[in-house]
Motif scaffolding. Structure first.
Motif, PDB file in Angstrom:
ATOM      1  N   SER A 181       0.829  -1.205   0.000  1.00  8.54           N
ATOM      2  CA  SER A 181       0.000   0.000   0.000  1.00  8.54           C
ATOM      3  C   SER A 181       0.863   1.255   0.000  1.00  8.54           C
ATOM      4  CB  SER A 181      -0.926   0.004   1.225  1.00  8.54           C
ATOM      5  OG  SER A 181      -1.865  -1.042   1.146  1.00  8.54           O
ATOM      6  N   LEU A 182       1.975   1.196   0.716  1.00 11.46           N
ATOM      7  CA  LEU A 182       2.873   2.341   0.758  1.00 11.46           C
ATOM      8  C   LEU A 182       3.499   2.601  -0.610  1.00 11.46           C
ATOM      9  CD1 LEU A 182       4.418   4.501   2.368  1.00 11.46           C
ATOM     10  CD2 LEU A 182       6.124   2.748   2.923  1.00 11.46           C
ATOM     11  N   VAL A 183       3.915   1.522  -1.272  1.00 12.84           N
ATOM     12  CA  VAL A 183       4.483   1.673  -2.609  1.00 12.84           C
ATOM     13  C   VAL A 183       3.452   2.288  -3.545  1.00 12.84           C
ATOM     14  CG1 VAL A 183       5.332   0.424  -4.632  1.00 12.84           C
ATOM     15  CG2 VAL A 183       6.185  -0.168  -2.363  1.00 12.84           C
ATOM     16  N   LYS A 184       2.208   1.816  -3.479  1.00 16.25           N
ATOM     17  CA  LYS A 184       1.148   2.353  -4.342  1.00 16.25           C
ATOM     18  C   LYS A 184       0.869   3.822  -4.017  1.00 16.25           C
ATOM     19  CE  LYS A 184      -2.401  -0.376  -5.178  1.00 16.25           C
ATOM     20  NZ  LYS A 184      -3.500  -1.354  -4.947  1.00 16.25           N
ATOM     21  N   GLN A 185       0.964   4.165  -2.734  1.00 15.34           N
ATOM     22  CA  GLN A 185       0.766   5.566  -2.343  1.00 15.34           C
ATOM     23  C   GLN A 185       1.865   6.438  -2.930  1.00 15.34           C
ATOM     24  OE1 GLN A 185       0.613   6.184   1.921  1.00 15.34           O
ATOM     25  NE2 GLN A 185       1.037   8.378   1.714  1.00 15.34           N
ATOM     26  N   ARG A 186       3.108   5.995  -2.830  1.00 14.26           N
ATOM     27  CA  ARG A 186       4.215   6.758  -3.395  1.00 14.26           C
ATOM     28  C   ARG A 186       4.090   6.853  -4.918  1.00 14.26           C
ATOM     29  NH1 ARG A 186       4.377   8.158   1.041  1.00 14.26           N
ATOM     30  NH2 ARG A 186       6.008   7.809   2.610  1.00 14.26           N
ATOM     31  N   LEU A 187       3.595   5.783  -5.505  1.00  9.44           N
ATOM     32  CA  LEU A 187       3.374   5.756  -6.942  1.00  9.44           C
ATOM     33  C   LEU A 187       2.410   6.856  -7.363  1.00  9.44           C
ATOM     34  CD1 LEU A 187       4.097   3.823  -9.380  1.00  9.44           C
ATOM     35  CD2 LEU A 187       2.020   2.568  -8.802  1.00  9.44           C
ATOM     36  N   ALA A 188       1.312   6.989  -6.621  1.00  9.35           N
ATOM     37  CA  ALA A 188       0.315   8.024  -6.933  1.00  9.35           C
ATOM     38  C   ALA A 188       0.869   9.418  -6.678  1.00  9.35           C
ATOM     39  CB  ALA A 188      -0.943   7.796  -6.099  1.00  9.35           C
ATOM     40  N   GLU A 189       1.612   9.584  -5.599  1.00 13.80           N
ATOM     41  CA  GLU A 189       2.156  10.891  -5.261  1.00 13.80           C
ATOM     42  C   GLU A 189       3.189  11.362  -6.284  1.00 13.80           C
ATOM     43  OE1 GLU A 189       3.800  10.159  -1.443  1.00 13.80           O
ATOM     44  OE2 GLU A 189       1.877  10.236  -0.376  1.00 13.80           O
ATOM     45  N   GLY A 190       3.919  10.424  -6.860  1.00 10.53           N
ATOM     46  CA  GLY A 190       5.027  10.801  -7.731  1.00 10.53           C
ATOM     47  C   GLY A 190       4.650  11.022  -9.177  1.00 10.53           C
ATOM     48  N   ALA A 191       3.439  10.646  -9.581  1.00 12.91           N
ATOM     49  CA  ALA A 191       3.070  10.707 -10.998  1.00 12.91           C
ATOM     50  C   ALA A 191       2.654  12.117 -11.392  1.00 12.91           C
ATOM     51  CB  ALA A 191       1.936   9.721 -11.278  1.00 12.91           C
ATOM     52  N   THR A 192       3.530  12.800 -12.126  1.00 14.80           N
ATOM     53  CA  THR A 192       3.229  14.150 -12.605  1.00 14.80           C
ATOM     54  C   THR A 192       3.554  14.325 -14.087  1.00 14.80           C
ATOM     55  OG1 THR A 192       5.428  14.944 -11.938  1.00 14.80           O
ATOM     56  CG2 THR A 192       3.634  15.183 -10.327  1.00 14.80           C
ATOM     57  N   HIS A 193       4.288  13.397 -14.685  1.00 14.94           N
ATOM     58  CA  HIS A 193       4.682  13.480 -16.089  1.00 14.94           C
ATOM     59  C   HIS A 193       4.033  12.333 -16.866  1.00 14.94           C
ATOM     60  CE1 HIS A 193       7.723  15.889 -14.053  1.00 14.94           C
ATOM     61  NE2 HIS A 193       8.050  16.421 -15.218  1.00 14.94           N
ATOM     62  N   SER A 194       3.999  12.461 -18.178  1.00 17.38           N
ATOM     63  CA  SER A 194       3.290  11.482 -18.996  1.00 17.38           C
ATOM     64  C   SER A 194       3.793  10.065 -18.770  1.00 17.38           C
ATOM     65  CB  SER A 194       3.418  11.860 -20.477  1.00 17.38           C
ATOM     66  OG  SER A 194       4.768  11.862 -20.905  1.00 17.38           O
ATOM     67  N   TRP A 195       5.117   9.880 -18.785  1.00 19.49           N
ATOM     68  CA  TRP A 195       5.652   8.535 -18.620  1.00 19.49           C
ATOM     69  C   TRP A 195       5.371   7.987 -17.229  1.00 19.49           C
ATOM     70  CZ3 TRP A 195       9.569   7.303 -15.119  1.00 19.49           C
ATOM     71  CH2 TRP A 195      10.219   8.382 -14.504  1.00 19.49           C
TER      72      TRP A 195
END
Length: 433
Positions: free
Chosen positions: A35-49
């Motif tokens: 869940s923590l990894v998924k949370q960081r994943l969502a927080e870090g997504a700001t660019h297309s890739w």
């Protein structure tokens, strides 16, 4: 210009987690850690890739039956039960956000256009699989968005607006002809998935062709009008045991063997392999699948010769530069490709090394209450690293000469009968049956 944390560890660590056999995953990560990894994943997504990589990671982790990397037939089901809908909700959320924001992002452009504005020509394609799946499963009927048109416009933009090399490789940049190892993960999987869902075999074949040509050194001038083939011809370094160079052609090249770039290339090849293997064209693509498996295996061989005693890779696999730091991102994505190649093609050679890397990364993740320790490990020393992160680099003027820029061939979407609309999807982009 350098951006700290070029590849947020959440992306590759999550991709690596979901590639593990279930027993290994259970032994290594708790629900709270995932869940923590998924949370960081969502927080870090700001660019297309990052949006595209997040969507692919969530697809593999939460809805593996809809991933091309598991042994399920393609095309996937077009009707979803409540369980499948729930498992795909985050993936569809990303697709919905991108397509609903397309007009604003692209300044109300009409016709061929990327899914999201970007100086990279290749990176927006990484979101394509999520958009195609949203269209295939009829999400547009519920939310009124034209997923079919968005996917078609991205494909037409790639074919009609993106510069190419003389031998047919799509540039990773909009402003100049330039090839990046990263692009193999971004573009060919989109082409292959589009081709399978729209029953366009030639488009699936083009995905393979893009990979193949990126592999020979820059000095070799071959004129092969086809794509993984094209990238392989250019970027593979025969003097470095199969490692790929990072960026060639144009301004701002990087001929170093960037570890994460090698991971992107191998992972992209395996997504195309899985798409072919699980598709209606599997029997006719046996030779291509064999090539893709061997090419990914070759990258693994070059990389694992450089695995350190701490079971991590350096940011540049074989560089002795004093600023070359230990890199968790490439260690994770390379381990993921080893597990995937083992499951997809029965090549198990580097499983012991991948297992040691898995344990090393699990230790780093477990050493902190958050992923901060792993992130610090991944980017330590990055401010002093000698090689720039050109993802955040200002692009060259769009008026720059495009040399062998625009391809003359018609886009594959023009092979179909009519253009899709939100109210009346056509066969040019996959639609629910």
């Amino acid at each position: 210009m350098l951006r700290r944390g070029y590849t947020p560890i959440a992306f590759v660590l999550a991709a690596w987690c979901c590639a593990l056999p279930p027993t290994a995953l259970a032994q290594s990560f708790t629900d709270d850690q995932i869940s923590l990894v998924k949370q960081r994943l969502a927080e870090g997504a700001t660019h297309s890739w990052e949006f595209g990589t997040r969507a692919q990671t969530l697809l593999e982790l939460d809805a593996p039956d809809f991933s091309v990397l598991t042994h399920t037939s393609l095309p996937p089901p077009s009707s979803l039960n409540s369980s499948a809908s729930a498992s795909l909700s985050d993936v569809f959320g990303i697709a919905r956000s991108i397509v609903s924001g397309r007009a604003k992002s692209n300044h109300n452009a009409t016709g061929p256009q990327p899914l999201i504005e970007d100086s990279s020509a290749g990176d927006p394609c990484s979101i394509g699989a999520a958009v195609l799946l949203a269209n295939w499963t009829g999400q547009g009927a519920a939310d009124g968005l034209d997923y079919a048109g968005a996917a078609r416009d991205q494909l037409d933009y790639l074919w009609g607006n993106v510069p190419r090399t003389d031998d047919g490789a799509f540039s990773h940049r909009v402003s100049q002809v330039q090839l990046w190892a990263d692009s193999v993960y971004m573009v060919p999987p989109f082409l292959a998935y589009y081709g399978v869902l729209s029953q366009n075999r030639s488009l699936v074949e083009e995905a393979y062709n893009q990979v193949r040509n990126s592999r020979i050194s820059l000095s070799i001038n071959v004129l092969i009008m086809v794509q993984i083939k094209v990238y392989r011809i250019y970027l593979n370094d025969p003097n470095a045991n199969g490692l790929w160079k990072h960026i060639l052609l144009g301004n701002g090249t990087d001929e170093g063997h960037w570890s994460t770039g090698n991971g992107w290339a191998a992972a992209g090849m395996l997504r195309v392999f899985g798409t072919m293997q699980n598709s209606q064209y599997a029997k006719s693509f046996k030779n291509e699948m064999n090539d893709l498996a061997n090419w990914a295996f070759q990258i693994q061989g070059g990389m694992y010769q450089n695995l350190q005693s701490n079971n991590l890779f350096k940011n540049y696999a074989d560089s002795s530069d004093s600023g070359n730091f230990d890199d968790a991102s490439s260690t994770a994505i390379m381990a993921a490709t080893v597990y995937r190649l083992s499951l997809l093609a029965g090549k198990h050679t580097y499983l012991p090394e991948a297992e040691r890397s898995r344990k090393a990364l699990a230790t780093l993740l477990g050493s902190s209450s958050s992923s901060a320790a792993v992130n610090r490990r991944a980017v330590s020393g990055s401010d002093s690293a000698s090689t720039s992160d050109t993802r955040s680099e200002s692009s060259t003027s769009e008026s720059e000469s495009r040399s062998s820029a625009r391809p003359s061939a018609a886009s594959p979407s023009s092979e179909f009968s009519s253009a899709p609309t939100s109210s009346s999807p056509s066969s040019s982009t996959p639609t629910p049956t």
